[in-house]
Design a protein around this motif. Structure first.
Motif, PDB file in Angstrom:
ATOM      1  N   LEU A 384      -4.882  -2.514   5.941  1.00  0.00           N
ATOM      2  CA  LEU A 384      -3.705  -3.327   5.979  1.00  0.00           C
ATOM      3  C   LEU A 384      -4.061  -4.580   6.679  1.00  0.00           C
ATOM      4  O   LEU A 384      -3.798  -5.585   6.121  1.00  0.00           O
ATOM      5  CB  LEU A 384      -2.373  -2.730   6.361  1.00  0.00           C
ATOM      6  CG  LEU A 384      -1.846  -1.776   5.587  1.00  0.00           C
ATOM      7  CD1 LEU A 384      -0.378  -1.117   6.320  1.00  0.00           C
ATOM      8  CD2 LEU A 384      -1.425  -2.011   4.020  1.00  0.00           C
ATOM      9  N   CYS A 401       0.550  -0.095   0.555  1.00  0.00           N
ATOM     10  CA  CYS A 401       1.861  -0.407   0.908  1.00  0.00           C
ATOM     11  C   CYS A 401       2.761   0.449  -0.034  1.00  0.00           C
ATOM     12  O   CYS A 401       3.624   0.971   0.502  1.00  0.00           O
ATOM     13  CB  CYS A 401       2.179  -1.855   0.732  1.00  0.00           C
ATOM     14  SG  CYS A 401       1.626  -2.951   1.884  1.00  0.00           S
ATOM     15  N   LEU A 425       3.102  -2.907   8.834  1.00  0.00           N
ATOM     16  CA  LEU A 425       3.707  -3.530   7.707  1.00  0.00           C
ATOM     17  C   LEU A 425       4.729  -4.678   8.401  1.00  0.00           C
ATOM     18  O   LEU A 425       4.352  -5.703   7.686  1.00  0.00           O
ATOM     19  CB  LEU A 425       4.672  -2.557   7.037  1.00  0.00           C
ATOM     20  CG  LEU A 425       4.182  -1.552   6.242  1.00  0.00           C
ATOM     21  CD1 LEU A 425       5.169  -0.582   5.676  1.00  0.00           C
ATOM     22  CD2 LEU A 425       3.255  -2.021   4.940  1.00  0.00           C
ATOM     23  N   VAL A 465       4.958  -5.243   0.603  1.00  0.00           N
ATOM     24  CA  VAL A 465       5.273  -5.072   1.927  1.00  0.00           C
ATOM     25  C   VAL A 465       6.815  -4.947   2.178  1.00  0.00           C
ATOM     26  O   VAL A 465       7.381  -3.948   3.043  1.00  0.00           O
ATOM     27  CB  VAL A 465       4.801  -6.251   2.981  1.00  0.00           C
ATOM     28  CG1 VAL A 465       5.196  -6.105   4.445  1.00  0.00           C
ATOM     29  CG2 VAL A 465       3.179  -6.294   2.905  1.00  0.00           C
TER      30      VAL A 465
END
Length: 573
Positions: A384, A401, A425, A465
Motif C-alpha cells: 500500500l 484495498c 489506509l 481506499v
C-alpha cells in the motif's frame, strides 16, 4: 500337424532373432563409443524389450538385464567425451528398467537421475530427444509420480529449459506432465521460474550465439569454464546491452576477470536442478537495464512462442494450487506474487496477461482463506505504501484495498491486524488528499493527457481506499469513529475528485443507518452473517424490500416481528 510345424518355425525364428539381438547388445556393451551412432543397436534394445514384454519370461529378462545395465553405464560415462546423441538409446533402456526393475532387482531411481544430469542436460535442445523425453515421461507418469515422486520436482528447471527452447510444438505434451513438477519442495521456486521463462530464452539464445550449439554441450561445463572473461562479456551484453570493453574501468572488477553479481543471476536461470527458492534481484539497476534492452531488440520466434506459452503455464499452476496445495504454501506464495507483480518481462501484452493472472489468484486465495490478510498484514501494508511508484504497483494496491475491506482485515478474530491495516489506509488517504503523489509515467505527467490520466488513477485509488475504510469500520465497529472522521475530511476537502467526494458522502449517510450499512458494506459470503445483513444473492428467488430497513431506522438486528403496511401508513380519519 501343420499348425504345430508353423509354431515350431516361429519359435525358431524368435530364438534366432533373440540370439542375434543379444549378441549385438553384448558387443556394444563392450565398446559404447560407437553405440550412439549405431541405429541397429537401438532397434535391438527395443526388440529385446518387446520380446520380454510379450513372453513375460523372467529368465529372458534376467539374461538381457546385465547387458543393458552395462551399456547404460558406459554410455553415461561416454557422454562427456562424445558429441553424439545417446538420448533415444538411454530412454529405451530406461523403459526396460522401469517395467522390469522389480524382477531383475534394479532400482531405476539412480538411472533416471543419471539420464537427466548427464544426458538431457546436454541434449534438451535436440528436438528429437526433447520430444522422446516428454513421450517417455507421459507414458510413465503414473509410475514416476508414485515410485519416484521427487524426480520431476527436482529437475523442473531442466524441463523448463526443454520447453522454452523447443516451443509450442511440445506444449501439449509438456502440460500433461506439468502437474508432476509440483511438490511441497518445488511449489514456491517453480512460480518465478515460470514467470521468467522469457528471460531464460534470452539467456539460452545468448549462450548459443556465444558458445555454439546447445546440443551436445552441457551448460554446466560452460558455468565451470576457466575463462570467466567470456561469462563476464556474456552477462554484460545479455543484461545491460554493453560489452566487456565498457566495463574495464569498473572499480568493482579486479584484473578484468572477476564475475560480478549479475553472473550468479544468469547462472541461476540456467540451472538444471531445483535448489530451493532463490531471490532474484530483478530490481537492481543492471537488471532493469537488461529487461529494457531485451524488449528493445527484435523478438525471435522462440521468444514469441514463450511469451504466448507462459500465461498458459501459469493458468495450470494456479489451478493446481487452488485445488491441491495446502494453505501454508499458498500463504507463502502470496507475498511472492506481490513482489513479482512489478518485475515482469516488459513486453506489454505478456506483462498484462501475467499480472492479470497474479492478481486474480491472489484474490481467490484471500476469498478461500480471509485470515491470510491478517497473517500477511506486513507485506500488504508495504505494498500500500508503494501505490505511488508505478501503474503496476498502483493496480496491486487497488486490489489489496478491495480485499482488505471485503474480508474485514482478516475477520472478526483479527482486530489488531484490522486496526493496523485501517491505519495504513488512513495514511494513504491523507497523503493523497494533501498532494498528488501518485507516480505514474513521469515522462507523461508534463502533458495534459498525462496529468489527466494521473488524476483519474488517483481518484480511482481513493475510491477504493474510502470503500475499504468504510467496510473495515462496518465489520469492526470500534473503528467507526475514526472512519467517520476520515470520510468527513474527504467530504470537506475542496481538492477531492467528485467521484471520491460523492462516495465519501454516501458512506457517511449509510453509517447513520446501521442495518442498511451492514447489509451493503458488511462481509460477503460469511457463514456467520451479522444481524440485519441481507443475502443479496438470493434476490432472484426472494423478495427484498427496503421497508424493513426504513422501519428499523437506527436499530440494529433483524425485525422482531412481521410488519404490515398499517404499521407504516398513518391511519386515515
Amino acid at each position: 500337424m501343420a499348425a504345430v510345424v508353423v509354431e515350431k518355425e516361429e519359435d525358431g525364428d524368435r530364438d534366432r532373432n533373440w540370439d542375434f539381438h543379444l549378441r549385438s547388445l553384448s558387443m556394444s556393451a563392450r565398446d559404447s563409443s560407437s553405440a550412439a551412432n549405431d541405429p541397429s543397436l537401438l532397434h535391438s534394445v527395443k526388440k529385446l524389450y518387446k520380446i520380454c514384454k510379450e513372453e513375460k519370461s523372467e529368465d529372458l529378462m534376467a539374461r538381457v538385464y546385465p547387458h543393458l545395465n552395462k551399456l547404460f553405464q558406459r554410455s553415461i560415462a561416454s557422454l562427456s567425451q562424445s558429441q553424439s546423441s545417446y538420448g533415444l538409446l538411454l530412454l529405451a533402456i530406461l523403459q526396460f528398467f522401469l517395467d522390469f526393475g522389480e524382477i531383475v532387482l534394479h532400482d531405476a531411481d539412480p538411472s533416471l537421475r543419471a539420464y537427466f544430469r548427464s544426458c538431457l542436460s546436454r541434449e534438451f535442445a535436440d528436438p528429437v530427444v526433447a520430444e522422446a523425453t516428454l513421450d517417455f515421461l507421459n507414458a510413465n507418469k503414473t509410475k514416476l509420480v508414485i515410485s519416484f515422486p521427487t524426480l520431476l520436482p527436482q529437475f523442473f528447471p531442466l524441463l523448463l529449459k526443454l520447453i522454452a527452447w523447443n516451443g509450442e510444438k511440445l506444449e501439449k505434451s509438456f502440460l500433461k506432465i506439468f502437474p508432476g513438477l509440483m511438490s511441497p519442495g518445488s511449489f514456491l521456486p517453480l512460480f518465478p521460474s515460470i514467470v521468467d521463462l522469457p528471460i531464460l530464452v534470452v539467456a539460452l539464445e545468448k549462450v548459443e550465439r556465444s558458445s555454439g550449439s546447445l546440443i551436445g554441450s552441457s551448460i554446466a561445463s560452460i558455468q565451470k569454464s576457466t575463462a570467466p572473461e567470456m561469462l563476464l562479456a556474456l552477462m554484460d551484453e545479455a543484461y545491460t546491452g554493453s560489452t566487456i570493453e565498457d566495463r574495464r574501468g569498473d572499480s568493482d572488477l579486479e584484473d578484468g576477470g572477476t564475475i560480478d553479481v549479475g553472473d550468479s543471476l544468469f547462472l541461476d536461470l540456467l540451472k538444471d536442478e531445483n535448489d530451493g527458492l532463490v531471490e532474484r534481484q530483478w530490481t537492481s539497476p543492471g537488471m532493469s537495464a537488461a529487461l529494457q534492452a531485451a524488449i528493445n531488440t527484435p523478438q525471435t520466434d522462440r521468444l514469441r512462442q514463450t511469451l504466448r506459452m507462459t500465461p498458459r503455464f501459469l493458468d495450470m499452476y494456479f489451478a493446481i494450487a487452488l485445488r491441491d496445495v495446502n494453505n501454508s504454501l499458498i500463504c507463502a506464495l502470496v507475498p511472492l506474487l506481490m513482489s513479482r507483480n512489478a518485475t515482469i518481462f516488459t513486453e506489454k501484452i505478456f506483462a498484462y496477461e501475467v499480472r492479470d493472472r497474479l492478481l486474480k489468484f491472489m484474490l481467490a486465495a484471500f476469498q478461500r482463506s480471509p485470515e491470510f490478510i491478517a497473517l500477511l498484514k506486513k507485506p500488504i501494508i508495504d505494498r500500500l505504501g508503494e501505490a505511488y511508484d508505478s501503474p503496476a504497483k498502483t493496480e496491486l494496491a487497488l486490489q489489496l484495498c478491495w480485499a482488505v475491506g471485503e474480508h474485514g482485515g482478516g475477520g472478526g478474530t483479527h482486530k489488531n491486524a484490522a486496526r493496523e491495516l485501517f491505519e495504513s489506509l488512513e495514511l494513504l488517504l491523507y497523503e493523497n488528499l494533501s498532494s498528488s503523489r501518485l507516480g505514474l509515467s513521469q515522462d507523461s505527467t508534463h502533458s495534459s493527457n498525462g496529468a489527466s490520466f494521473r488524476k483519474s488513477s488517483q481518484a480511482r485509488l481513493l475510491c477504493f481506499v474510502v470503500t475499504a475504510i468504510a467496510k473495515l469500520a462496518t465489520y469492526h465497529r470500534e473503528l467507526l469513529p475514526r472512519a467517520r472522521v476520515s470520510l468527513a475530511k474527504v467530504a470537506r476537502s475542496r481538492t477531492s475528485d467528485m467521484r471520491v467526494w460523492r462516495r465519501a458522502h454516501d458512506y457517511l449517510a449509510l453509517m447513520n443507518e446501521p442495518a442498511i450499512c451492514t447489509s451493503i458494506l458488511g462481509p460477503a459470503g460469511s457463514s456467520d452473517r451479522s444481524p440485519g445483513n441481507v443475502d443479496w444473492s438470493s434476490g432472484g428467488s426472494k423478495m427484498i424490500a427496503h421497508i424493513p430497513f426504513y422501519i428499523l431506522n437506527e436499530q440494529e438486528g433483524p425485525p422482531f416481528h412481521d410488519f404490515s403496511f398499517a404499521d407504516i401508513l398513518a391511519s386515515g380519519g
